[in-house]
Scaffold this active site. Structure first.
Site, mmCIF file in Angstrom:
data_model
loop_
_atom_site.group_PDB
_atom_site.id
_atom_site.type_symbol
_atom_site.label_atom_id
_atom_site.label_comp_id
_atom_site.label_asym_id
_atom_site.label_seq_id
_atom_site.Cartn_x
_atom_site.Cartn_y
_atom_site.Cartn_z
ATOM 1 N N LYS A 60 59.955 40.887 30.955
ATOM 2 C CA LYS A 60 58.837 41.170 32.020
ATOM 3 C C LYS A 60 58.841 42.791 32.328
ATOM 4 O O LYS A 60 57.729 43.398 32.164
ATOM 5 C CB LYS A 60 58.930 40.248 33.149
ATOM 6 C CG LYS A 60 57.451 40.496 34.108
ATOM 7 C CD LYS A 60 58.044 41.228 35.230
ATOM 8 C CE LYS A 60 58.727 40.556 36.156
ATOM 9 N NZ LYS A 60 59.287 40.887 37.544
ATOM 10 N N SER A 78 63.734 49.381 43.739
ATOM 11 C CA SER A 78 63.903 50.389 42.802
ATOM 12 C C SER A 78 62.227 50.655 42.072
ATOM 13 O O SER A 78 62.058 51.477 41.428
ATOM 14 C CB SER A 78 64.623 50.113 41.735
ATOM 15 O OG SER A 78 64.303 49.216 40.946
ATOM 16 N N ASP A 138 67.844 39.629 40.079
ATOM 17 C CA ASP A 138 66.934 38.624 39.590
ATOM 18 C C ASP A 138 67.874 37.552 38.959
ATOM 19 O O ASP A 138 67.477 36.373 38.732
ATOM 20 C CB ASP A 138 65.993 38.871 38.604
ATOM 21 C CG ASP A 138 64.857 39.399 39.376
ATOM 22 O OD1 ASP A 138 64.517 39.529 40.360
ATOM 23 O OD2 ASP A 138 64.036 40.219 38.602
ATOM 24 N N ASN A 147 67.416 42.843 49.130
ATOM 25 C CA ASN A 147 66.171 42.899 48.419
ATOM 26 C C ASN A 147 65.591 41.646 48.145
ATOM 27 O O ASN A 147 64.498 41.479 47.774
ATOM 28 C CB ASN A 147 66.709 43.750 47.328
ATOM 29 C CG ASN A 147 67.267 45.343 47.471
ATOM 30 O OD1 ASN A 147 68.079 45.334 48.211
ATOM 31 N ND2 ASN A 147 66.470 46.218 46.950
ATOM 32 N N LYS A 206 61.385 39.658 47.694
ATOM 33 C CA LYS A 206 60.710 39.172 46.299
ATOM 34 C C LYS A 206 59.642 38.370 46.204
ATOM 35 O O LYS A 206 58.776 38.218 47.593
ATOM 36 C CB LYS A 206 62.120 38.638 45.536
ATOM 37 C CG LYS A 206 63.174 39.386 45.261
ATOM 38 C CD LYS A 206 62.788 40.396 44.087
ATOM 39 C CE LYS A 206 63.973 41.411 43.729
ATOM 40 N NZ LYS A 206 63.596 42.501 42.858
ATOM 41 N N ARG A 216 64.253 34.894 48.981
ATOM 42 C CA ARG A 216 65.019 33.947 48.044
ATOM 43 C C ARG A 216 66.718 33.592 48.371
ATOM 44 O O ARG A 216 67.046 32.651 48.118
ATOM 45 C CB ARG A 216 65.383 34.898 46.692
ATOM 46 C CG ARG A 216 64.206 34.807 45.810
ATOM 47 C CD ARG A 216 64.391 35.428 44.570
ATOM 48 N NE ARG A 216 63.175 35.347 43.952
ATOM 49 C CZ ARG A 216 62.818 36.306 42.701
ATOM 50 N NH1 ARG A 216 63.695 37.333 42.275
ATOM 51 N NH2 ARG A 216 61.717 36.228 42.116
#
Length: 423
Positions: free
Chosen positions: A26, A171, A297, A320, A324, A328
Site C-alpha cells: 500500500k 514520517s 504497522d 505514533n 493511526k 491502536r
C-alpha cells in the site's frame, strides 16, 4: 438498533501449510500513483495494491485530470500531462492517511483551491505539523481543527526554498514534502526540526520511488535533504508485496508451527515492517522489550503473537500508534483484555502483554471492537487460530489494505463463521 457484522475464526488444530501471495505494498502503491500523476507521459505500475486506500488515491487523482486505467487486478496505467488540475469538488479520501497527507502537499502545485476531507476517523487524525511546514514555505494551507478537512490554495507554482518539519508524529509528513519538492521552481531543502522521525524506513521508500521517477535528491546531513527542481518523468515501475500484510502470514505460520510460502524471499522486502520477521522467528521466545517506532504497522501483529509467548513482552515507543486509523495502543489493550482480563496493560505509550502459552486451547467470549481499523481486525484473527470464541466486529474493514485477507486464510484451511451483533 443497528446491526454490525462479525467474523469468528475457528481454532486450527494443526500446522497451517500452503501458498499465499500477499497483495502489493500500500505504501509504495500510493507513492507511485502520485509520482506517476506528476510525471508527463504514461507510467505502468505493476504488482500494485487494489484496496480502499489506493482507490481513494486513484479516484482523487482522476478528479484532478489524471487518466488512470486498470487493465487487471494488480496494474495501474497512469497517463498525465505532468501536473494536477483543480478538482470540481472536494477530494474525499476516507481514512487513507497516505492519500490525505501526500495530496495535501501535492495540491500546493495546483492553480486554485482544493479541499481534502475524509471519514469520521480521518477527521481525528492530526495534520497540523504538515500544514505549518507548508505555510512557512509560502503555501496557503488551513484547517480549523488541525485535522481534515483541509483547504489548500495553490498558485500553480511552488516557490519555497526550504520546508522544515517535525517528523516525530509521522514520517508521512516528511515524505509528502519530499515528493512535492521536486516540483519546485528552484532546489528545495526538506529539513527535520527534531531528531526523532516516525518509521524513517518509509522515507527511504519515498526517496527510492522518487528517484525511479527521475527526481534528484541528495542528503545534506542526517536530517536534511536537497531536492532538485527536476519534476518527474513517466516510467514503468514494479511494486513489491506488502510487508505489513506478510506479518500476519508469518505470525500465523509461527503460531501453528506451519509453513506458508509467500512466493517472495524474506530478504526481498525493503519495507520497514519486514524487520518484524526476525522477531516473529524467535517465537515463543520473543524479546522482553520491542521498540515499535520503526515498524509501526507490524506492532498489532506482534502484540497478539506476544500473548502466546513464553514470557511477557513490553512494546515501547508507540506514540505514533495512537494517531493511526484508531488509537491502536488502546485498541490492542482492550482487545487482549477481552480475551482474558489482565492480559495487557498500558503505561504511558508502552503496551505490556502478559504472555501465557496456556491461552492456546481456551474458550472465551471476546467481542473485538476494531474501530473500523483493518490492522486490528487482521491481528485478532490470529488469536482466533488458538482461542475459541473471538468475534471480530466489522470484518470487511480489512478492505482498506488487504481485501482478500479472509479468503487467504480460508485457502490455508482456516474455517470462519460470520455473524451479527447489535450496536
Amino acid at each position: 438498533m443497528a446491526v454490525q457484522q462479525t467474523m469468528t475464526v475457528t481454532p486450527f488444530s494443526g500446522p497451517l501449510q500452503g501458498q499465499v501471495s500477499p497483495p502489493g505494498s500500500k505504501s509504495i502503491t500510493n507513492r507511485a500513483l502520485l509520482l506517476a500523476a506528476l510525471a508527463k507521459g504514461t507510467s505502468r505500475l505493476d504488482g500494485a495494491l487494489k484496496s480502499d486506500d489506493t482507490r481513494h488515491m486513484s479516484d482523487a487523482l482522476r478528479q484532478m485530470g489524471v487518466t488512470i486505467d486498470e487493465p487487471d487486478d494488480t496494474t495501474f496505467v497512469v497517463t498525465s500531462v505532468g501536473h494536477l488540475s483543480v478538482p470540481a469538488q472536494a477530494l474525499f479520501l476516507g481514512n487513507a492517511g497516505t492519500a490525505v497527507r501526500f495530496l495535501t502537499a501535492a495540491v500546493a502545485t495546483v492553480n486554485g483551491s482544493v479541499t481534502l476531507d475524509g471519514d469520521e476517523y480521518m477527521r481525528k487524525r492530526p495534520i497540523g505539523p504538515l500544514l505549518g511546514a507548508l505555510r512557512a514555505g509560502g503555501v496557503s494551507a488551513e484547517s480549523a481543527t488541525g485535522c481534515p478537512p483541509v483547504q489548500v490554495q495553490g498558485t500553480g507554482r511552488l516557490q519555497a526554498r526550504r520546508f522544515e518539519i517535525d517528523g516525530g508524529l509521522s514520517s508521512q509528513y516528511v515524505s509528502a514534502l519530499l515528493m512535492v519538492a521536486a516540483c519546485g521552481e528552484t532546489p528545495i531543502e526538506v529539513a527535520l526540526t527534531g531528531k526523532d522521525i516516525g518509521a524513517r524506513g518509509y522515507v527511504d521508500l519515498t526517496l527510492a520511488c522518487m528517484r525511479a521517477f527521475g527526481a534528484q535528491v541528495s542528503e545534506v546531513d542526517d536530517g536534511t535533504w536537497r531536492v532538485e527542481p527536476t519534476g518527474y518523468r513517466a516510467c514503468d515501475y514494479f511494486i513489491e508485496p506488502d510487508a505489513s500484510a506478510a506479518t500476519y502470514l508469518w505470525a500465523a505460520q509461527a503460531l501453528t508451527q506451519g509453513r506458508i510460502d509467500l512466493g517472495v524471499a524474506d530478504e526481498d522486502f525493503t519495507q520497514p515492517d519486514a524487520k518484524a520477521r526476525e522477531i516473529i522467528a524467535q517465537f515463543p521466545h520473543m524479546p522482553a522489550v520491542i521498540n515499535g517506532s520503526q515498524m509501526q504497522d507490524a506492532i498489532p501483529t506482534l502484540a497478539v503473537l506476544a500473548a502466546f509467548n513464553e514470557t511477557p513482552v513490553r512494546f515501547v515507543d508507540l506514540a505514533n500508534l495512537r494517531v493511526k486509523e484508531c488509537d491502536r495502543v488502546q485498541a490492542l489493550h482492550d482487545g487482549l483484555n477481552e480475551i482474558r482480563t489482565g492480559l495487557a496493560s498500558v503505561e504511558g505509550d508502552d503496551l505490556l502483554v502478559a504472555a501465557d502459552p496456556a491461552l492456546a486451547g481456551i474458550t472465551c467470549n471476546a467481542l473485538i471492537d476494531t474501530h473500523s481499523d483493518h490492522r486490528i481486525a487482521m491481528c485478532f484473527a490470529l488469536a482466533g487460530l488458538k482461542v475459541a470464541g473471538i468475534r471480530i466486529r466489522d470484518p470487511l474493514c480489512v478492505g482498506k489494505t488487504y481485501p482478500q485477507y479472509w479468503n487467504a486464510l480460508a485457502s490455508l484451511g482456516v474455517q470462519m463463521q460470520g455473524g451479527e451483533v447489535d450496536i
